[in-house]
Design an enzyme around this catalytic site. Structure first.
Site, short mmCIF file in Angstrom:
data_model
loop_
_atom_site.label_atom_id
_atom_site.label_comp_id
_atom_site.label_asym_id
_atom_site.label_seq_id
_atom_site.Cartn_x
_atom_site.Cartn_y
_atom_site.Cartn_z
N ILE A 124 -19.81 -1.23 -0.25
CA ILE A 124 -19.34 -1.95 0.94
C ILE A 124 -18.89 -0.91 1.97
O ILE A 124 -18.30 0.12 1.61
CB ILE A 124 -18.15 -2.88 0.57
N ASN A 159 -6.15 -4.87 -5.89
CA ASN A 159 -7.24 -4.27 -5.13
C ASN A 159 -7.12 -2.76 -4.96
O ASN A 159 -8.14 -2.08 -4.83
CB ASN A 159 -7.28 -4.95 -3.74
N THR A 183 -16.61 0.58 3.78
CA THR A 183 -15.15 0.74 3.96
C THR A 183 -14.86 2.23 4.02
O THR A 183 -15.73 3.06 3.71
CB THR A 183 -14.37 0.17 2.76
N TYR A 200 -14.45 6.89 -12.55
CA TYR A 200 -14.44 5.62 -11.80
C TYR A 200 -15.12 4.53 -12.62
O TYR A 200 -14.58 3.42 -12.76
CB TYR A 200 -15.14 5.83 -10.46
N LYS A 248 -13.35 1.10 -14.04
CA LYS A 248 -13.77 -0.23 -13.58
C LYS A 248 -14.34 -1.06 -14.74
O LYS A 248 -14.21 -2.29 -14.75
CB LYS A 248 -14.78 -0.09 -12.45
N ASP A 262 0.87 -1.19 0.00
CA ASP A 262 0.00 0.00 0.00
C ASP A 262 0.90 1.23 0.00
O ASP A 262 2.09 1.15 0.33
CB ASP A 262 -0.90 0.01 1.26
N1 LIG Z 1 -15.99 -0.10 -0.91
C1 LIG Z 1 -16.77 -0.29 -1.95
O1 LIG Z 1 -17.98 -0.07 -1.88
C2 LIG Z 1 -16.22 -0.79 -3.26
C3 LIG Z 1 -17.13 -1.19 -4.23
C4 LIG Z 1 -16.68 -1.68 -5.43
C5 LIG Z 1 -15.32 -1.75 -5.67
N2 LIG Z 1 -14.44 -1.35 -4.73
C6 LIG Z 1 -13.02 -1.41 -5.05
O2 LIG Z 1 -12.36 -2.20 -4.09
C7 LIG Z 1 -11.01 -1.74 -3.92
C8 LIG Z 1 -10.76 -1.45 -2.46
O3 LIG Z 1 -11.65 -0.43 -2.04
P1 LIG Z 1 -11.89 -0.05 -0.49
O4 LIG Z 1 -13.31 0.29 -0.37
O5 LIG Z 1 -11.28 -1.06 0.38
O6 LIG Z 1 -11.09 1.33 -0.44
P2 LIG Z 1 -10.16 1.96 0.70
O7 LIG Z 1 -10.04 3.41 0.34
O8 LIG Z 1 -10.63 1.60 2.06
O9 LIG Z 1 -8.76 1.25 0.45
C9 LIG Z 1 -8.03 1.45 -0.73
C10 LIG Z 1 -6.56 1.30 -0.42
O10 LIG Z 1 -5.85 1.50 -1.66
C11 LIG Z 1 -4.70 2.26 -1.35
N3 LIG Z 1 -4.21 2.96 -2.54
C12 LIG Z 1 -4.78 4.01 -3.19
N4 LIG Z 1 -3.99 4.39 -4.20
C13 LIG Z 1 -2.91 3.59 -4.21
C14 LIG Z 1 -1.74 3.48 -5.01
N5 LIG Z 1 -1.50 4.34 -6.01
N6 LIG Z 1 -0.84 2.51 -4.73
C15 LIG Z 1 -1.06 1.65 -3.70
N7 LIG Z 1 -2.13 1.69 -2.89
C16 LIG Z 1 -3.04 2.66 -3.14
C17 LIG Z 1 -5.14 3.23 -0.27
O11 LIG Z 1 -4.02 3.74 0.46
C18 LIG Z 1 -6.05 2.36 0.58
O12 LIG Z 1 -5.35 1.72 1.63
C19 LIG Z 1 -10.87 -0.53 -4.84
O13 LIG Z 1 -10.31 -0.91 -6.07
C20 LIG Z 1 -12.31 -0.08 -5.02
O14 LIG Z 1 -12.49 0.66 -6.20
C21 LIG Z 1 -14.85 -0.87 -3.53
#
Ligand SMILES: NC(=O)c1ccc[n+]([C@@H]2O[C@H](COP(=O)([O-])OP(=O)(O)OC[C@H]3O[C@@H](n4cnc5c(N)ncnc54)[C@H](O)[C@@H]3O)[C@@H](O)[C@H]2O)c1
Length: 259
Positions: free
Chosen positions: A193, A94, A195, A160, A164, A41
């Site tokens: 989700i 991720n 988060t 976004y 995706k 990360d």
């Molecule tokens: N939470 C949701 O509802 C949801 C829904 C669909 C998809 N997603 C996808 O799931 C994945 C995780 O999402 P989340 O909700 O856990 O988000 P989050 O913001 O809680 O975590 C994302 C993590 O990615 C890290 N990150 C961002 N840019 C980065 C980079 N350039 N290099 C390395 N790390 C980096 C951040 O520091 C963070 O720790 C993402 O790809 C998101 O688009 C999330």
């Protein structure tokens, strides 16, 4: 203890964006099911804390700082997985950013490129650097985090959605190219989700409470998802239980896209 009978026992997994949300929970659950996990990360303190939690629970884990848009970082991280754990079998692409709620007409080219670069270029680089290492280990599984917003649109989320949707198709093309190398490549499409990505966006919005209620109402199950519910799907795709799945779209969205 890392369970030798776990669903991914003996596998080495690399999880990007593992300091928070879905990545952190996925790293914990892969470790609990017997994988050795390399967490990466941008966020160092939080990432080390997640890795230490896994070690304290008896699992195998280590954390490395990593920007998924940096090609040299990718080379270093994959080399570390191989040196430290002896190979690479599972890659979870991720890490991602939401880009914030942004009307299409107010997107700058810079905003657009930032979202596309983390969410799409980051996955491409993961495939490019992780693929050869997985092939060298005899094959494995790549899981790319797309979203329901890679399948249906949403106002205020054009970059976004574009990123995706591209991950969905990148996944299918890679799956076809790499089937002969015994590398399966699948995408996961979560609904909303609970988060930091979602709570942060709702907190930043003027009408956050209203938006939260609207978003919840679009899920047939009437709630946001929990990180565990996505991590479980990822563990399934990482494990041999999904051995006939490649190029597929695993939707885990509480019924959001069923209507
Ligand atoms: N939470 C949701 O509802 C949801 C829904 C669909 C998809 N997603 C996808 O799931 C994945 C995780 O999402 P989340 O909700 O856990 O988000 P989050 O913001 O809680 O975590 C994302 C993590 O990615 C890290 N990150 C961002 N840019 C980065 C980079 N350039 N290099 C390395 N790390 C980096 C951040 O520091 C963070 O720790 C993402 O790809 C998101 O688009 C999330």
């Amino acid at each position: 203890m890392a369970d030798q009978k776990g669903r991914v026992a003996g596998k080495v997994a690399l999880v990007t964006g593992a300091a928070s949300g879905l990545g952190a929970e996925t790293a914990r659950r892969l470790a609990r099911e017997g994988a050795s996990v390399l967490l990466t990360d941008l966020s160092v303190d939080a990432g080390e804390a997640v890795a230490n939690g896994i070690l304290d629970a008896g699992g195998q884990a280590t954390f490395i700082a990593h920007d998924v848009v940096s090609e040299s970082d990718w080379a270093r991280v994959v080399a570390e997985a191989v040196d430290r754990f002896g190979g690479l079998h599972v890659l979870v692409n991720n890490a991602g950013v939401s880009g914030g709620p942004l009307e299409l007409m107010s997107h700058t080219l810079e905003d657009w490129r930032r979202v596309l670069s983390v969410n799409l270029d980051g996955v491409f680089l993961g495939l490019r650097h992780g693929g050869p290492a997985i092939a060298a280990a005899g094959g494995g599984s790549v899981i790319n985090l797309s979203s329901i917003l890679g399948k249906v649109g949403m106002p205020g989320a054009a970059a976004y959605c574009a990123s995706k949707g591209a991950v969905l198709m990148l996944t299918k093309a890679a799956a076809l190219e790499w089937a002969a190398a015994n590398i399966r490549v699948n995408s996961v499409h979560p609904g909303f989700i609970d988060t930091p990505m979602v709570s942060g966006a709702l907190h930043a919005a003027e009408n956050g409470n209203e938006m939260r209620a609207m978003i919840i109402s679009r899920h047939a199950l009437g709630r946001l998802g929990a990180p565990r519910e996505i991590a479980d799907a990822i563990v399934f795709l990482a494990s041999d239980e999904s051995s006939f799945m490649t190029g597929s779209e695993l939707v885990v969205d509480g019924g959001y896209t069923a209507q």
